[in-house]
Design a protein around this motif. Structure first.
Motif, mmCIF file in Angstrom:
data_model
loop_
_atom_site.group_PDB
_atom_site.id
_atom_site.type_symbol
_atom_site.label_atom_id
_atom_site.label_comp_id
_atom_site.label_asym_id
_atom_site.label_seq_id
_atom_site.Cartn_x
_atom_site.Cartn_y
_atom_site.Cartn_z
ATOM 1 N N ARG A 74 0.820 -1.219 0.000
ATOM 2 C CA ARG A 74 0.000 0.000 0.000
ATOM 3 C C ARG A 74 0.851 1.265 0.000
ATOM 4 O O ARG A 74 0.347 2.346 0.295
ATOM 5 N N ASP A 101 8.430 -6.634 2.767
ATOM 6 C CA ASP A 101 7.880 -7.495 1.716
ATOM 7 C C ASP A 101 7.360 -6.656 0.553
ATOM 8 O O ASP A 101 6.629 -5.688 0.754
ATOM 9 N N SER A 108 4.058 -18.459 -2.389
ATOM 10 C CA SER A 108 2.931 -17.763 -1.769
ATOM 11 C C SER A 108 1.646 -18.389 -2.278
ATOM 12 O O SER A 108 1.540 -18.716 -3.467
ATOM 13 N N ASN A 109 0.687 -18.560 -1.374
ATOM 14 C CA ASN A 109 -0.630 -19.110 -1.731
ATOM 15 C C ASN A 109 -0.533 -20.498 -2.356
ATOM 16 O O ASN A 109 -1.294 -20.822 -3.275
ATOM 17 N N GLN A 157 3.570 -17.663 1.835
ATOM 18 C CA GLN A 157 2.738 -16.534 2.260
ATOM 19 C C GLN A 157 1.268 -16.891 2.034
ATOM 20 O O GLN A 157 0.898 -17.247 0.922
ATOM 21 N N SER A 173 -2.673 -9.902 5.104
ATOM 22 C CA SER A 173 -3.957 -9.290 5.494
ATOM 23 C C SER A 173 -4.427 -9.746 6.880
ATOM 24 O O SER A 173 -5.553 -10.233 7.048
ATOM 25 N N PHE A 190 -5.536 -8.187 9.337
ATOM 26 C CA PHE A 190 -6.647 -7.439 9.940
ATOM 27 C C PHE A 190 -7.920 -7.504 9.092
ATOM 28 O O PHE A 190 -8.890 -6.821 9.390
ATOM 29 N N GLN A 191 -7.904 -8.309 8.043
ATOM 30 C CA GLN A 191 -9.056 -8.354 7.132
ATOM 31 C C GLN A 191 -9.846 -9.644 7.357
ATOM 32 O O GLN A 191 -9.264 -10.687 7.622
ATOM 33 N N GLY A 240 0.090 -4.421 6.823
ATOM 34 C CA GLY A 240 -0.004 -3.575 5.636
ATOM 35 C C GLY A 240 -0.151 -2.096 5.936
ATOM 36 O O GLY A 240 -0.278 -1.284 5.034
ATOM 37 N N THR A 241 -0.133 -1.750 7.238
ATOM 38 C CA THR A 241 -0.314 -0.345 7.573
ATOM 39 C C THR A 241 0.825 0.513 7.020
ATOM 40 O O THR A 241 1.960 0.056 6.910
ATOM 41 N N ARG A 284 0.334 3.372 14.016
ATOM 42 C CA ARG A 284 -0.264 2.039 14.012
ATOM 43 C C ARG A 284 0.829 0.963 13.984
ATOM 44 O O ARG A 284 0.685 -0.110 14.553
HETATM 45 N N1 LIG Z 1 0.878 -13.033 -1.120
HETATM 46 C C1 LIG Z 1 -0.274 -12.445 -1.380
HETATM 47 O O1 LIG Z 1 -1.069 -12.904 -2.213
HETATM 48 C C2 LIG Z 1 -0.610 -11.173 -0.658
HETATM 49 C C3 LIG Z 1 -1.892 -10.614 -0.795
HETATM 50 C C4 LIG Z 1 -2.165 -9.425 -0.091
HETATM 51 C C5 LIG Z 1 -1.202 -8.830 0.697
HETATM 52 N N2 LIG Z 1 0.048 -9.396 0.789
HETATM 53 C C6 LIG Z 1 1.085 -8.780 1.648
HETATM 54 O O2 LIG Z 1 0.532 -8.607 2.933
HETATM 55 C C7 LIG Z 1 0.692 -7.247 3.351
HETATM 56 C C8 LIG Z 1 -0.447 -6.876 4.257
HETATM 57 O O3 LIG Z 1 -1.690 -6.925 3.547
HETATM 58 P P1 LIG Z 1 -2.848 -5.902 3.908
HETATM 59 O O4 LIG Z 1 -2.382 -4.521 3.692
HETATM 60 O O5 LIG Z 1 -4.084 -6.317 3.206
HETATM 61 O O6 LIG Z 1 -2.976 -6.201 5.470
HETATM 62 P P2 LIG Z 1 -3.640 -5.548 6.727
HETATM 63 O O7 LIG Z 1 -2.534 -5.194 7.640
HETATM 64 O O8 LIG Z 1 -4.665 -6.515 7.192
HETATM 65 O O9 LIG Z 1 -4.404 -4.234 6.255
HETATM 66 C C9 LIG Z 1 -3.809 -2.983 6.313
HETATM 67 C C10 LIG Z 1 -4.835 -1.939 5.954
HETATM 68 O O10 LIG Z 1 -5.797 -1.850 7.015
HETATM 69 C C11 LIG Z 1 -5.885 -0.498 7.414
HETATM 70 N N3 LIG Z 1 -6.273 -0.374 8.811
HETATM 71 C C12 LIG Z 1 -7.285 0.423 9.259
HETATM 72 N N4 LIG Z 1 -7.415 0.323 10.567
HETATM 73 C C13 LIG Z 1 -6.487 -0.532 10.997
HETATM 74 C C14 LIG Z 1 -6.134 -1.042 12.278
HETATM 75 N N5 LIG Z 1 -6.796 -0.665 13.386
HETATM 76 N N6 LIG Z 1 -5.114 -1.903 12.378
HETATM 77 C C15 LIG Z 1 -4.455 -2.280 11.285
HETATM 78 N N7 LIG Z 1 -4.741 -1.853 10.019
HETATM 79 C C16 LIG Z 1 -5.761 -0.976 9.887
HETATM 80 C C17 LIG Z 1 -4.517 0.075 7.135
HETATM 81 O O11 LIG Z 1 -4.617 1.482 7.049
HETATM 82 P P3 LIG Z 1 -3.453 2.457 7.614
HETATM 83 O O12 LIG Z 1 -2.359 2.451 6.610
HETATM 84 O O13 LIG Z 1 -4.145 3.749 7.725
HETATM 85 O O14 LIG Z 1 -3.036 1.907 8.943
HETATM 86 C C18 LIG Z 1 -4.199 -0.583 5.804
HETATM 87 O O15 LIG Z 1 -4.845 0.113 4.752
HETATM 88 C C19 LIG Z 1 0.783 -6.462 2.046
HETATM 89 O O16 LIG Z 1 1.447 -5.225 2.189
HETATM 90 C C20 LIG Z 1 1.561 -7.413 1.183
HETATM 91 O O17 LIG Z 1 2.946 -7.269 1.460
HETATM 92 C C21 LIG Z 1 0.331 -10.558 0.132
#
Ligand SMILES: NC(=O)c1ccc[n+]([C@@H]2O[C@H](COP(=O)([O-])OP(=O)(O)OC[C@H]3O[C@@H](n4cnc5c(N)ncnc54)[C@H](OP(=O)(O)O)[C@@H]3O)[C@@H](O)[C@H]2O)c1
Length: 308
Positions: free
Chosen positions: A22, A47, A147-148, A169, A215, A217-218, A273-274, A279
């Motif tokens: 991001r 990463d 990954s996956n 991953q 992900s 937090f998703q 991913g923040t 955070r």
């Molecule tokens: N291998 C794969 O297929 C794959 C797929 C997806 C991702 N990834 C990797 O995984 C990493 C993380 O993925 P992700 O960004 O989806 O993960 P995440 O950490 O679950 O989500 C982060 C997002 O949530 C937001 N957010 C809002 N409130 C939050 C809170 N209270 N705590 C934490 N986050 C909050 C963050 O915004 P703010 O920036 O404002 O905090 C950010 O936009 C990626 O950067 C990538 O490196 C890999």
């Protein structure tokens, strides 16, 4: 920052990794502040993927961190390739070209870890093996992973690839934990027994492959209707318990969500991913928390996951 052994490679890495997917969503100044904070916190594992921001995330990162030979020695860089805009590609030609593009954008001569991003149905494992050999002998890549991927896909790759696979991953969070659920419901006539991943969690533990949880937090795939579960009305019981534990451990709800992943004995490395420096501090605080068994199971079931 606590560390873990990446696979059984001997490389000690922070318990928490920073995902840069991001990074094209923040200003240059914010990106600079973020990577500076990460390094101050000892979170020096980053990463990437050639796919993130069409390559721009890697470029922004290298600029934000002010990449020099001295900086490079202080950080651990991982990137991935294999996702094209409309298909997946593990051909030798593409893997080698992708690696060169990544190195150029990251302004580095080598990657610590290089992953195949998402399974390619047309993969020729012999080609992957040739690409990995070339990347290793030229010094461009030090360690490899995937990954996956499910256990059989990894086994197929391992038949041809001589380098150890040190990382897999996979998506994992409290409400998105089917790899754990299927292990709890073995052989039962219940939905939880559906095994979607070939027991990938146990396979990775058996083969010394570090699972990186993307992900964290998703509650679902962020690109397919998923979203943040923290504070979400969809998960009232989970959020109530997270808030209660946050109070007990004097941390934020963000830290509790990560502490749940970190509590698993597989030594799973969450991939946050923040891009928000404050955070990130909350995330790092999670590495000092060890949830009790009762708390861990409590969070698991509060998210709607079931026990047999
Ligand atoms: N291998 C794969 O297929 C794959 C797929 C997806 C991702 N990834 C990797 O995984 C990493 C993380 O993925 P992700 O960004 O989806 O993960 P995440 O950490 O679950 O989500 C982060 C997002 O949530 C937001 N957010 C809002 N409130 C939050 C809170 N209270 N705590 C934490 N986050 C909050 C963050 O915004 P703010 O920036 O404002 O905090 C950010 O936009 C990626 O950067 C990538 O490196 C890999």
């Amino acid at each position: 920052m606590k560390t873990i052994n990446l696979g059984n490679s001997g490389l000690q890495v922070p318990a928490l990794a920073i995902g840069c997917m991001r990074m094209d969503g923040v200003t240059k100044k914010e990106a600079e502040r973020f990577v500076k904070t990460a390094l101050e916190l000892g979170a020096n594992f980053f990463d990437h993927a050639d796919r993130y921001g069409g390559g721009s995330c890697e470029t922004i990162f290298a600029e934000a961190i002010g990449m020099t030979a001295a900086v490079r020695e202080k950080i651990i860089l991982q990137s991935k390739c294999g996702i094209r805009p409309t298909y997946f590609d593990f051909s030798k030609k593409y893997i080698l070209e992708a690696a060169d593009g990544i190195l150029k954008r990251l302004k580095t001569g080598y990657l610590d870890v290089f992953l195949l991003h998402r399974p390619d149905a047309l993969m020729e494992p012999e080609e992957v093996a040739e690409a990995f050999n070339e990347l290793q002998t030229t010094g461009k890549v030090r360690r490899f992973g995937v990954s996956n991927q499910n256990p059989m896909q990894i086994q197929l790759l391992k038949k041809y690839v001589k380098q150890p696979i040190v990382v897999n991953q996979l998506q994992l969070s409290i409400p998105n934990a089917s790899m754990i659920t299927s292990g709890l419901h073995v052989n039962m006539g219940e939905d939880g027994a559906v095994n979607r991943d070939g027991s990938v969690l146990d396979f990775c533990r058996l083969h010394d492959i570090t699972i990186q949880a993307w992900s964290p937090f998703q509650y679902g795939n962020p690109w397919a209707g998923g979203g943040l579960f923290l504070g979400s009305e969809k998960y009232p019981a989970l959020n109530a318990l997270i808030d209660e534990l946050a109070k007990k451990y004097a941390v934020t709800n963000t830290a509790i969500a990560l502490a749940w992943i970190l509590r698993h004995p597989a030594r799973i490395q969450p991939l946050t991913g923040t891009m928000n420096s404050d955070r990130l501090r909350d995330c790092v605080a999670a590495t000092d928390i060890v949830l009790t068994r009762e708390e861990w199971y409590g969070l698991y079931t509060a998210a709607g996951n079931t026990l047999p």
